[in-house]
Every structure is written in structure tokens, then in C-alpha cells.
Design a protein around this motif. Structure first.
Motif, PDB file in Angstrom:
ATOM      1  N   GLY A  65      26.646  -4.090  42.319  1.00  0.00           N
ATOM      2  CA  GLY A  65      26.483  -3.308  41.075  1.00  0.00           C
ATOM      3  C   GLY A  65      26.711  -1.873  41.399  1.00  0.00           C
ATOM      4  N   ALA A  66      26.476  -1.396  42.631  1.00  0.00           N
ATOM      5  CA  ALA A  66      26.534   0.034  42.832  1.00  0.00           C
ATOM      6  C   ALA A  66      28.052   0.238  42.868  1.00  0.00           C
ATOM      7  N   ALA A  67      28.836  -0.686  43.832  1.00  0.00           N
ATOM      8  CA  ALA A  67      30.309  -0.489  43.497  1.00  0.00           C
ATOM      9  C   ALA A  67      30.961  -0.348  42.170  1.00  0.00           C
ATOM     10  N   ARG A  68      30.331  -1.143  41.344  1.00  0.00           N
ATOM     11  CA  ARG A  68      31.124  -1.303  39.912  1.00  0.00           C
ATOM     12  C   ARG A  68      30.342  -0.118  39.076  1.00  0.00           C
ATOM     13  N   TRP A  69      29.293   0.466  39.336  1.00  0.00           N
ATOM     14  CA  TRP A  69      28.801   1.575  38.806  1.00  0.00           C
ATOM     15  C   TRP A  69      29.776   2.828  38.988  1.00  0.00           C
ATOM     16  N   ILE A  70      30.166   2.719  40.268  1.00  0.00           N
ATOM     17  CA  ILE A  70      31.224   3.676  40.598  1.00  0.00           C
ATOM     18  C   ILE A  70      32.706   3.504  39.805  1.00  0.00           C
ATOM     19  N   ALA A  71      32.949   2.363  39.599  1.00  0.00           N
ATOM     20  CA  ALA A  71      34.344   2.061  39.137  1.00  0.00           C
ATOM     21  C   ALA A  71      34.522   2.261  37.737  1.00  0.00           C
ATOM     22  N   HIS A  72      33.077   1.992  36.972  1.00  0.00           N
ATOM     23  CA  HIS A  72      33.089   1.956  35.599  1.00  0.00           C
ATOM     24  C   HIS A  72      33.271   3.698  35.282  1.00  0.00           C
ATOM     25  N   ARG A  73      32.572   4.503  35.986  1.00  0.00           N
ATOM     26  CA  ARG A  73      33.035   5.868  35.827  1.00  0.00           C
ATOM     27  C   ARG A  73      34.502   6.338  36.081  1.00  0.00           C
ATOM     28  N   LEU A  74      34.950   5.805  36.967  1.00  0.00           N
ATOM     29  CA  LEU A  74      36.230   6.259  37.214  1.00  0.00           C
ATOM     30  C   LEU A  74      37.267   5.814  36.172  1.00  0.00           C
ATOM     31  N   LEU A  75      36.856   4.503  35.845  1.00  0.00           N
ATOM     32  CA  LEU A  75      37.749   3.997  34.695  1.00  0.00           C
ATOM     33  C   LEU A  75      37.482   4.883  33.403  1.00  0.00           C
ATOM     34  N   ALA A  76      36.222   5.155  33.035  1.00  0.00           N
ATOM     35  CA  ALA A  76      35.921   6.151  31.996  1.00  0.00           C
ATOM     36  C   ALA A  76      36.478   7.470  32.189  1.00  0.00           C
ATOM     37  N   ASP A  77      37.028   7.887  33.339  1.00  0.00           N
ATOM     38  CA  ASP A  77      37.846   9.236  33.291  1.00  0.00           C
ATOM     39  C   ASP A  77      39.129   8.922  33.043  1.00  0.00           C
ATOM     40  N   ILE A  78      39.690   7.769  32.886  1.00  0.00           N
ATOM     41  CA  ILE A  78      41.031   7.656  32.454  1.00  0.00           C
ATOM     42  C   ILE A  78      41.132   7.072  31.106  1.00  0.00           C
ATOM     43  N   GLY A  79      39.990   6.967  30.283  1.00  0.00           N
ATOM     44  CA  GLY A  79      39.866   6.606  28.966  1.00  0.00           C
ATOM     45  C   GLY A  79      39.411   5.272  28.670  1.00  0.00           C
ATOM     46  N   ILE A  80      38.909   4.516  29.762  1.00  0.00           N
ATOM     47  CA  ILE A  80      38.536   3.037  29.604  1.00  0.00           C
ATOM     48  C   ILE A  80      37.250   2.741  29.794  1.00  0.00           C
ATOM     49  N   LYS A  81      36.645   2.276  28.862  1.00  0.00           N
ATOM     50  CA  LYS A  81      35.097   2.325  28.809  1.00  0.00           C
ATOM     51  C   LYS A  81      34.654   1.159  28.412  1.00  0.00           C
ATOM     52  N   ASN A  82      33.469   0.691  29.121  1.00  0.00           N
ATOM     53  CA  ASN A  82      32.576  -0.365  28.862  1.00  0.00           C
ATOM     54  C   ASN A  82      33.537  -1.691  28.922  1.00  0.00           C
ATOM     55  N   ILE A  83      34.219  -1.767  30.113  1.00  0.00           N
ATOM     56  CA  ILE A  83      35.073  -2.945  30.415  1.00  0.00           C
ATOM     57  C   ILE A  83      34.443  -3.328  31.672  1.00  0.00           C
ATOM     58  N   ALA A  84      34.372  -4.827  31.666  1.00  0.00           N
ATOM     59  CA  ALA A  84      33.629  -5.456  32.715  1.00  0.00           C
ATOM     60  C   ALA A  84      34.828  -5.560  34.009  1.00  0.00           C
TER      61      ALA A  84
END
Length: 219
Positions: A65-84
Motif C-alpha cells: 500500500g505504501a509503494a502504491r501510495w507513492i506511485a499513484h501520486r507520481l502518476l497523478a503528476d503526469i495526469g493519470i489519476k485513480n488508476i489501479a
């Protein structure tokens, strides 16, 4: 309904130090992040992610969960949000279309790296405690072809171990071949690694305060 995750406290010094070190070594187009694993981090797993991770041990699910918490935010920075980012049967994370990345954690710290495929072909990351590698593990990991002369000799074995783990993560999505440590040759002097499958990867690493190695193959 999933229980609410604990609010994230302000960045801790260890997180801030490692985040800055990662940003300093990351190649152009690669975004990196880190997070000390906290109680409740398993609740950051999206439903599809939670279903794809078979481990029931709380510590493993918190780390995921911690690793994906980071990855979700990194992806959001390039415009990809709420993607599993579910876990494939091979154990590798499945990244959204058009992106690549890598996740890793030790007992206490999680790290992630992401990039657009237009900027990078493949990525691998690994994190380890900044402690000498036990001699018996070093004997399994190192080969006569590995070069570590320029690395801190106190931590050279640990850096080598993390480098081979990171290289494996970078090349497996390309070749889908299982490699042993003997199939990966690392030259920390030049920042390069090669595999018996014919792949060549670049390596960068930091020690601040954990050993983190990033392996990457350009576009």
C-alpha cells in the motif's frame, strides 16, 4: 467500505533526505518518490490492487500500500489519476497504458519510480538498508565479472545486490525470462549492467540514508 487510512504526517527527515537524493539521480523523464511505511498503509490499496495481492500478512500489505501510495501520486503528476496498479501473476506491477515503473520496499521504506514510455523503455528500482551485505549472501550475488572499485567498500556488496535486483525488474518486462544473479553483470565503476539475454542497462544509486539503485533502459 474500507477503513479510512491514517492521515499522513508531515515528511519525516529520513523521507525528505531520500526524496532529495532520488530526485538528484533520476534521469530526465523519470519521477521518483519514497515513503516510510506506516500503520494503515494497506488501506491505500485500490480494490483491484487489494484483490491482486495474495499476501495476507499485514506487514506485506502495508508495504504494498505504501509503494502504491507513492506511485499513484507520481502518476497523478503526469495526469493519470485513480488508476489501479495491480500485481500480475509474475509478481510485477501492471502499469497504466503508456507508462512504465517499478516499486520496491524494505522493512521500513517504500520507493517507486515511474515514467512515460515515450521517455524511457523500462525501469527497475530497489531499496536496501545501508548496512554491509552478509558474507553468505554476497557469495551468492557476486561474480568475478562484477566491478565495485569506486563504491564505498563498506556498502559495495549491498549496492551490488540492489543493482542486480533493480536490473532484473527493468529487463523482465522486456524479455519475460527469469534471471539469476549470475546472469547479471554489474559495473558500478561505469554505471552499467549487462545480462545474459543481451540487455544493457544504466545504473544510478544513492545512499541517503538507505541504499537505492535505479536501473533504466532508454527509449
Amino acid at each position: 467500505m474500507r477503513p479510512a487510512a491514517n492521515p499522513s504526517p508531515p515528511d519525516l527527515p529520513e523521507e525528505s533526505s531520500l526524496a532529495q537524493a532520488l530526485a538528484a539521480i533520476a534521469p530526465h523523464g523519470v519521477r521518483t518518490g519514497c515513503r516510510l511505511i506506516r500503520e494503515g498503509d494497506e488501506t491505500h490499496l485500490l480494490p483491484e490492487e487489494a484483490r491482486s495481492i495474495p499476501a495476507r500478512q499485514p506487514a506485506m500489505r502495508r508495504a504494498s500500500g505504501a509503494a502504491r501510495w507513492i506511485a499513484h501520486r507520481l502518476l497523478a503528476d503526469i495526469g493519470i489519476k485513480n488508476i489501479a496498479i495491480p500485481r500480475a501473476p509474475s509478481g510485477a506491477p501492471v502499469w497504466p497504458h503508456g507508462t512504465i515503473g517499478s516499486l520496491a520496499h524494505d522493512d521500513d521504506m517504500a520507493v517507486a519510480a515511474v515514467a512515460r514510455i515515450a521517455d524511457m523503455s523500462s525501469l527497475g528500482i530497489d531499496v536496501e538498508p545501508a548496512l554491509p551485505l552478509p558474507d553468505d549472501v554476497f557469495a551468492l550475488v557476486a561474480t568475478g565479472a562484477d566491478r565495485m572499485d569506486t563504491a564505498d567498500q563498506h556498502l559495495a556488496g549491498r549496492i551490488l545486490f540492489a543493482a542486480k535486483e533493480a536490473v532484473y525488474k527493468a529487463v523482465y518486462p522486456l524479455d519475460h525470462q527469469v534471471l539469476g544473479y549470475e546472469d547479471i553483470t554489474v559495473d558500478l565503476n561505469t554505471g552499467r549492467a549487462t545480462t545474459t539475454t543481451g540487455r544493457s542497462a544504466n545504473l544510478v544509486y544513492c545512499i541517503a540514508p538507505r541504499v537505492v539503485v535505479l536501473a533504466f533502459i532508454g527509449e
